[in-house]
Motif scaffolding. Structure first.
Motif, short mmCIF file in Angstrom:
data_model
loop_
_atom_site.label_atom_id
_atom_site.label_comp_id
_atom_site.label_asym_id
_atom_site.label_seq_id
_atom_site.Cartn_x
_atom_site.Cartn_y
_atom_site.Cartn_z
N GLN A 428 0.83 -1.21 0.00
CA GLN A 428 0.00 0.00 0.00
C GLN A 428 0.86 1.26 0.00
N ASP A 429 2.11 1.14 0.51
CA ASP A 429 3.02 2.28 0.44
C ASP A 429 3.36 2.60 -1.01
N HIS A 430 3.41 1.57 -1.86
CA HIS A 430 3.68 1.79 -3.29
C HIS A 430 2.50 2.50 -3.95
N LEU A 431 1.30 2.18 -3.52
CA LEU A 431 0.12 2.88 -4.04
C LEU A 431 0.20 4.36 -3.69
N GLU A 432 0.66 4.67 -2.48
CA GLU A 432 0.82 6.07 -2.09
C GLU A 432 1.87 6.76 -2.95
N LYS A 433 2.93 6.01 -3.31
CA LYS A 433 3.96 6.57 -4.18
C LYS A 433 3.38 6.88 -5.56
N LEU A 434 2.59 5.95 -6.09
CA LEU A 434 1.96 6.17 -7.39
C LEU A 434 0.99 7.35 -7.32
N LYS A 435 0.33 7.52 -6.19
CA LYS A 435 -0.57 8.66 -6.00
C LYS A 435 0.20 9.97 -6.10
N ARG A 436 1.36 10.02 -5.47
CA ARG A 436 2.18 11.24 -5.53
C ARG A 436 2.65 11.51 -6.96
N GLY A 437 2.96 10.44 -7.68
CA GLY A 437 3.37 10.60 -9.07
C GLY A 437 2.24 11.11 -9.94
N ALA A 438 1.02 10.62 -9.68
CA ALA A 438 -0.14 11.10 -10.45
C ALA A 438 -0.43 12.56 -10.15
N LEU A 439 -0.27 12.96 -8.90
CA LEU A 439 -0.47 14.36 -8.53
C LEU A 439 0.55 15.25 -9.21
N LYS A 440 1.77 14.75 -9.36
CA LYS A 440 2.79 15.51 -10.06
C LYS A 440 2.44 15.62 -11.54
N GLU A 441 1.94 14.52 -12.12
CA GLU A 441 1.57 14.50 -13.53
C GLU A 441 0.44 15.47 -13.84
N CYS A 442 -0.47 15.67 -12.89
CA CYS A 442 -1.63 16.51 -13.14
C CYS A 442 -1.30 17.99 -13.22
N GLU A 443 -0.05 18.34 -12.94
CA GLU A 443 0.35 19.74 -13.03
C GLU A 443 0.44 20.21 -14.49
#
Length: 462
Positions: A428-443
């Motif tokens: 689940q920590d990896h899911l949180e990492k992917l979430k941060r990456g998606a938030l970065k992508e949405c910029e």
């Protein structure tokens, strides 16, 4: 019978008919675009008052009176499909209008169109009449008979809309596919109306036809030749990926500007409070809202158009595998899967954007008929800061998703089930990492991509 009698009996009537047809054609010839003519758009007054002579108005009425907007760029946009389900073309229209260009969107009006387009005085929707239901079929043999009849219907309705139901425009932007009959009709109208044609390549028409008829079918080859011939005469081209741009150049000698899909402004990450309120409000999630908030349930979202390049059974099989594992591993959360699309949960534009912002994971089943197009649904998911798992067995996938950073790929139902078990289980920590990456992508947003490519071509951005 003498030659003179034959001439009088046969050729003279034919000649007269031909002359009449030519005269009718010339009398109804569509008006051409005049680059020296100043085009003015009448803007509605805020209070809806009727126009008066300026000398008869009070100062307040003069301020509230209708104003005229001078337009230098005009674009006919062709979507030989449902406008509401063509988000990229809607984003094109919104960007053109935002920069002061006039837009006529020609297509089928079957579902909700973005409200910003409906309210803009610079955007006009020109609906096409749908083909009779009797011309629709999924049978291969009937398709060979009814397909040409449907094309004839589309040719006439599209030509009438482009040549007579809309004003002449400086540019025509055509969504491809479908290429038949769109490209031929568009080229003809552009020739008559002094309009410059731009093709926006979403995929290849012949590769989609191959899904129905098979890659070796003669009609697929004819379709490819047709698509290549008419596309070469366009003024300019956009392609959704670098890979597609390279294929177009290699296959047809076409230079296409890469114009990647990016999310528009209405796709945004949700705050914790907004997410909670939306989960409570949406009928599909209301009864599970508290469990989703507490992570006892996980919410996944997939969008499908039920086309041949989306194998929906992959997700169903993966969920069956996950369910079997969850019965023996009680630490695994349950999954609520919401499938949006034409025959499933069709949401408003606002609710769909909020659903993506509220979900834990997005799933893309797009397999790509050509290997060089990309699923726009993933772009929307990134716009809402939603990490993605998707089918990754095609060339252009790395242009969209950076695996291990903002998403993960799979190539089978077993692999998809494995991703779900990892991300909702021990990693689940990896899911949180992917979430941060998606938030970065949405910029990175649509305007950031559109302005320097399409905006400059249309002369709307310096």
């Amino acid at each position: 019978m003498s030659f003179a009698q034959i001439f009088i009996a046969i050729w003279l009537p034919l000649g007269l008919v031909t002359v009449v047809l030519v005269l009718v054609f010339l009398a109804t010839f569509p008006t051409s675009y005049d680059p020296y003519r100043k085009e003015l758009i009448q803007l509605a007054s805020p209070d809806g008052s009727k126009e008066k002579e300026e000398s008869e108005m009070t100062a307040e009425e003069q301020i509230a009176a209708p104003k005229q907007l001078s337009v230098e760029t005009s674009v006919q946009m062709v979507v030989l499909g449902d406008i509401g389900r063509s988000p990229r073309m809607q984003y094109h229209a919104a960007s053109i209008a935002k920069h002061g260009g006039r837009v006529d969107i020609i297509g089928y009006q079957e579902s909700e169109i973005h409200p910003d387009l409906l309210s803009s005085p610079l955007v006009t929707i020109v609906p096409l009449d749908p083909a009779p239901s009797g011309l629709q079929t999924s049978n291969k043999l009937l398709f060979l008979i009814l397909g040409p009849l449907k094309v004839l219907w589309q040719v006439w309705s599209l030509y009438r809309a482009l040549a007579y139901r809309t004003q002449p425009a400086k540019w025509m932007l055509v969504q491809n596919p479908p290429s038949i009959p769109t490209l031929a009709v568009a080229q003809l109208v552009c020739f008559f109306r002094n309009t410059r044609l731009v093709i926006d390549w979403h995929n290849f028409g012949y590769s989609i036809l191959a899904l129905k008829l098979g890659p070796s079918h003669p009609l697929v080859r004819v379709s490819q030749l047709y698509e290549t011939f008419f596309s070469r005469m366009a003024t300019a081209h956009f392609a959704v990926t670098n890979a597609m741009s390279a294929v177009l150049n290699e296959m047809s000698g076409i230079t296409a500007r890469p114009l990647h899909d990016r999310p528009p402004a209405h796709f945004q990450p949700l705050s914790k409070m907004d997410r909670s309120a939306f989960l409570d409000k949406l009928p599909e999630t209301a009864q599970y809202a508290e469990d989703i908030k507490q992570r006892r349930w996980r919410l996944i979202v997939s969008s499908t158009s039920w086309t041949a390049d989306e194998d929906f059974s992959l997700l169903l099989d993966a969920l069956v595998i996950y369910s079997a594992k969850a019965t023996t591993n009680t630490k695994l959360p349950k999954i609520l899967a919401i499938i949006t699309g034409k025959v499933t949960a069709w949401l408003s534009t606002e609710d769909y954007a909020s659903l993506l912002g509220a979900a834990d994971l997005g799933v893309s089943l797009h397999t790509s008929s050509s290997g060089v197009d990309l699923p726009m649904k993933v772009v929307d998911m990134f716009g809402a800061g939603l990490p993605v798992v998707g089918w990754n067995r095609f060339e252009a996938w790395p242009e969209l998703v950076t695996e291990g950073v903002n998403g993960e790929g799979f190539g089978s139902a077993d692999e998809l089930a494995g991703r779900l078990l990892e991300l909702f289980g021990d990693r689940q920590d990896h899911l949180e990492k992917l979430k941060r990456g998606a938030l970065k992508e949405c910029e990175v947003r649509w305007d950031d991509e559109w302005d320097p490519v399409a905006g400059k071509l249309f002369g709307l951005v310096k």
